[in-house]
Write an enzyme that holds these catalytic residues in place. Structure first.
Site, PDB file in Angstrom:
ATOM      1  N   ASP A  64      48.556  48.628  26.469  1.00  0.00           N
ATOM      2  CA  ASP A  64      47.576  49.661  26.826  1.00  0.00           C
ATOM      3  C   ASP A  64      46.138  49.123  26.827  1.00  0.00           C
ATOM      4  O   ASP A  64      45.198  49.852  27.117  1.00  0.00           O
ATOM      5  CB  ASP A  64      47.691  50.864  25.873  1.00  0.00           C
ATOM      6  CG  ASP A  64      47.430  50.486  24.417  1.00  0.00           C
ATOM      7  OD1 ASP A  64      47.120  49.299  24.147  1.00  0.00           O
ATOM      8  OD2 ASP A  64      47.540  51.366  23.548  1.00  0.00           O
ATOM      9  N   ASP A  84      48.915  29.805  22.394  1.00  0.00           N
ATOM     10  CA  ASP A  84      47.787  30.589  22.929  1.00  0.00           C
ATOM     11  C   ASP A  84      46.859  31.050  21.813  1.00  0.00           C
ATOM     12  O   ASP A  84      45.792  31.602  22.078  1.00  0.00           O
ATOM     13  CB  ASP A  84      48.278  31.800  23.733  1.00  0.00           C
ATOM     14  CG  ASP A  84      49.306  32.620  22.993  1.00  0.00           C
ATOM     15  OD1 ASP A  84      50.351  32.063  22.629  1.00  0.00           O
ATOM     16  OD2 ASP A  84      49.059  33.814  22.743  1.00  0.00           O
ATOM     17  N   ARG A 128      42.162  27.604  24.770  1.00  0.00           N
ATOM     18  CA  ARG A 128      43.270  27.356  23.828  1.00  0.00           C
ATOM     19  C   ARG A 128      44.171  26.258  24.369  1.00  0.00           C
ATOM     20  O   ARG A 128      44.039  25.890  25.551  1.00  0.00           O
ATOM     21  CB  ARG A 128      44.156  28.623  23.723  1.00  0.00           C
ATOM     22  CG  ARG A 128      43.411  29.897  23.664  1.00  0.00           C
ATOM     23  CD  ARG A 128      43.965  30.945  24.643  1.00  0.00           C
ATOM     24  NE  ARG A 128      42.983  32.028  24.779  1.00  0.00           N
ATOM     25  CZ  ARG A 128      42.970  33.097  23.997  1.00  0.00           C
ATOM     26  NH1 ARG A 128      43.906  33.282  23.108  1.00  0.00           N
ATOM     27  NH2 ARG A 128      42.026  34.001  24.118  1.00  0.00           N
ATOM     28  N   GLY A 173      47.265  35.949  29.384  1.00  0.00           N
ATOM     29  CA  GLY A 173      45.866  36.166  29.758  1.00  0.00           C
ATOM     30  C   GLY A 173      45.324  37.230  28.832  1.00  0.00           C
ATOM     31  O   GLY A 173      46.086  37.826  28.056  1.00  0.00           O
TER      32      GLY A 173
HETATM   33  P1  AMP Z   1      48.358  38.040  20.413  1.00  0.00           P
HETATM   34  O1  AMP Z   1      49.667  38.204  19.706  1.00  0.00           O
HETATM   35  O2  AMP Z   1      47.284  38.914  19.880  1.00  0.00           O
HETATM   36  O3  AMP Z   1      47.949  36.623  20.538  1.00  0.00           O
HETATM   37  O4  AMP Z   1      48.579  38.602  21.895  1.00  0.00           O
HETATM   38  C1  AMP Z   1      49.422  37.987  22.826  1.00  0.00           C
HETATM   39  C2  AMP Z   1      49.095  38.492  24.210  1.00  0.00           C
HETATM   40  O5  AMP Z   1      49.335  39.894  24.302  1.00  0.00           O
HETATM   41  C3  AMP Z   1      47.654  38.287  24.626  1.00  0.00           C
HETATM   42  O6  AMP Z   1      47.644  37.880  25.955  1.00  0.00           O
HETATM   43  C4  AMP Z   1      47.035  39.648  24.453  1.00  0.00           C
HETATM   44  O7  AMP Z   1      45.944  39.823  25.309  1.00  0.00           O
HETATM   45  C5  AMP Z   1      48.188  40.580  24.787  1.00  0.00           C
HETATM   46  N1  AMP Z   1      48.081  41.891  24.114  1.00  0.00           N
HETATM   47  C6  AMP Z   1      48.157  42.151  22.802  1.00  0.00           C
HETATM   48  N2  AMP Z   1      47.999  43.466  22.565  1.00  0.00           N
HETATM   49  C7  AMP Z   1      47.811  44.061  23.763  1.00  0.00           C
HETATM   50  C8  AMP Z   1      47.591  45.408  24.204  1.00  0.00           C
HETATM   51  N3  AMP Z   1      47.525  46.425  23.354  1.00  0.00           N
HETATM   52  N4  AMP Z   1      47.438  45.617  25.529  1.00  0.00           N
HETATM   53  C9  AMP Z   1      47.497  44.610  26.417  1.00  0.00           C
HETATM   54  N5  AMP Z   1      47.714  43.337  26.073  1.00  0.00           N
HETATM   55  C10 AMP Z   1      47.869  43.045  24.775  1.00  0.00           C
HETATM   56 MG    MG Z   2      46.172  35.806  20.909  1.00  0.00          MG
END
Ligand code: AMP
Ligand code: MG
Length: 471
Positions: free
Chosen positions: A123, A249, A181, A89
């Site tokens: 965070d 995703d 997605r 999410g």
């Molecule tokens: P991504 O690799 O950017 O596609 O992120 C994968 C998942 O990790 C997604 O659900 C993001 O919302 C979550 N996510 C990435 N960085 C953070 C963060 N600093 N704090 C909380 N959730 C994160």
């Molecule tokens: Mg992502």
């Protein structure tokens, strides 16, 4: 007297909130300390008819104030990350609402806007350099004429964000056709057929309304997403883009490039190129992107099975029928794209041999991908080695009966003069003046009459250059 029209700062729709509550959580962004504008995309704002004062930009795009009449929310989804299924999410993103532009709705989303119920251990924050990186590369992609989410604004904050070192915080405002997605469908499938059907209908209405009132919607959506995503990956290959984290995703239903985490542009040509620090097995390497896309599309097919047919065997048969043309479609789009890069104006049987030989030679002699095609498009010889020159002469012969002007024009439309090379990106995101100059140059990648030579040089060495996810 109060002027009602004036109260509408930005008119945002909330159609996503008509879906079942399992698809989102209403959530306000967390407040940030001392926000200021780092960059604002005036061009895009103008297009979207967004007219905000400086104070409003800071208030609304930092998340410190909520745009009147909106209901910000975080989306729920799932995804296969490096092959493993996880329920996810928006862990650090909040959709503010949907803006209407040319009869279509576009999500306006804050990224780095604080924790949500989906944050897990994160965070909820983002660092300034990484959000600038997304701004720069997504805008470059847009100007390269590749479907992509866009960046409207980066707000810098005085929050300390702890990563490998402490960085300044930032909130990016991103615009997307939607944030649905493959992972959203995987999530819906997990929830139940009713929810899956609801998401399918919403998606068709929003992205593919031409399919409305026809039958076999799930099968048609599968085919549409496959077509769009094949075109997208072929476009990535055209300019040397490596997404770096093609999890389901991060594969959008609209066919836009989304999630600029560990992405990077390749310098010297090699299919095996990987920059992402965590992609140790090359799952998401430059040359593996079509294979991974197919894998992701199979995940979408699996999620859609209950809607394709109530009888599982029938459903599988139908899905396989759609998927079986993937390789042929990809290969044909790839060949067409490469033919344009080489200015081959008509199709000839031996063209694929000519294309493949060039790629083999470029790998062998570590030729810079962009500059080689740039020189060919400028009617120059980029080669020095005997076997390369032999190839060059064969290519010349292959194109000699064509109108030279037409040949070069086709090539120049498909071969960029500049790309956001890693070594320039790294400098630009640490220096405001360099950022502006580079962004400006990236706005005209096909301008052969005004080539920005200063950004054309490959790095002296790429040894040890790594990119990172979710930083
Ligand atoms: P991504 O690799 O950017 O596609 O992120 C994968 C998942 O990790 C997604 O659900 C993001 O919302 C979550 N996510 C990435 N960085 C953070 C963060 N600093 N704090 C909380 N959730 C994160
Ligand atoms: Mg992502």
């Amino acid at each position: 007297m109060k002027n009602e029209a004036k109260d509408i700062v930005i008119e945002l729709n909330k159609t996503y909130l008509t879906l079942d509550k399992i698809f989102y959580t209403v959530q306000s962004p967390q407040k940030v300390k001392e926000p200021s504008i780092y960059c604002y995309n005036k061009e895009l704002a103008k297009k979207l008819n967004i007219n905000l004062s400086e104070k409003e930009i800071i208030d609304y795009f930092s998340g410190n104030k909520i745009i009147p009449n909106t209901t910000p929310f975080a989306q729920a989804y799932a995804g296969h990350q490096f092959g493993h299924f996880t329920v996810l999410g928006d862990g650090r993103a909040i959709v503010l609402g949907e803006i209407r532009y040319k009869k279509k709705l576009y999500d306006i989303q804050l990224k780095g806007s604080g924790r949500t119920p989906y944050s897990r251990g994160g965070d909820g924050r983002a660092t300034l350099p990484t959000m600038l990186r997304e701004y720069l590369i997504s805008e470059a992609m847009h100007h390269l004429k590749i479907p992509t989410t866009r960046s409207l604004c980066v707000i810098q904050t005085e929050e300390n964000v702890h990563r490998e070192k402490v960085e300044k915080g930032a909130v990016l405002t991103r615009m997307a056709q939607s944030h649905i997605r493959i992972g959203t469908f995987e999530y819906a499938a997990l929830m139940g057929v009713k929810e899956l059907k609801q998401l399918l209908n919403y998606t068709i209405e929003r992205h593919y309304p031409e399919l409305k009132n026809t039958d076999n919607l799930a099968q048609k959506l599968l085919k549409k997403v496959m077509d769009k995503q094949i075109q997208l990956i072929v476009d990535w290959i055209r300019v040397g883009f490596i997404h770096g984290v093609m999890n389901t995703d991060n594969t959008s239903i609209s066919g836009e490039t989304i999630d600029y985490g560990p992405c990077a542009f390749m310098n010297s040509y090699d299919e095996k190129t990987v920059y992402s620090s965590i992609d140790t097995h090359g799952r998401y390497s430059f040359g593996n992107q079509a294979t991974i896309l197919k894998w992701n599309i199979v995940r979408l097919a699996e999620a859609l099975l209950p809607l394709i047919s109530e009888n599982e065997n029938n459903a599988i048969e139908v899905a396989e029928e759609v998927l079986k043309v993937f390789d042929e479609m990809y290969q044909s789009s790839f060949n067409k794209m490469m033919s344009k890069k080489l200015g081959l104006l008509s199709k000839k049987e031996k063209d694929t041999i000519l294309i493949n030989e060039l790629l083999t030679l470029m790998t062998k002699y570590r030729r810079d991908y962009t500059n080689t095609f740039f020189m060919l498009s400028n009617n120059e010889n980029p080669f020095t080695e005997e076997e390369e020159i032999k190839w060059f002469n064969r290519w010349k012969k292959r194109t000699e009966n064509q109108d030279l002007d037409k040949t070069l024009k086709t090539m120049q439309k498909n071969n960029p003069t500049i790309i956001p090379r890693n070594h320039f990106v790294e400098k630009a995101i640490r220096d405001e003046k360099k950022f502006d100059r580079f962004l400006d140059a990236l706005k005209n990648p096909y301008g052969y009459k005004k080539v920005k030579k200063e950004f054309q040089s490959p790095p002296e060495s790429e040894a040890g250059y790594k990119t990172y996810c979710g930083t």
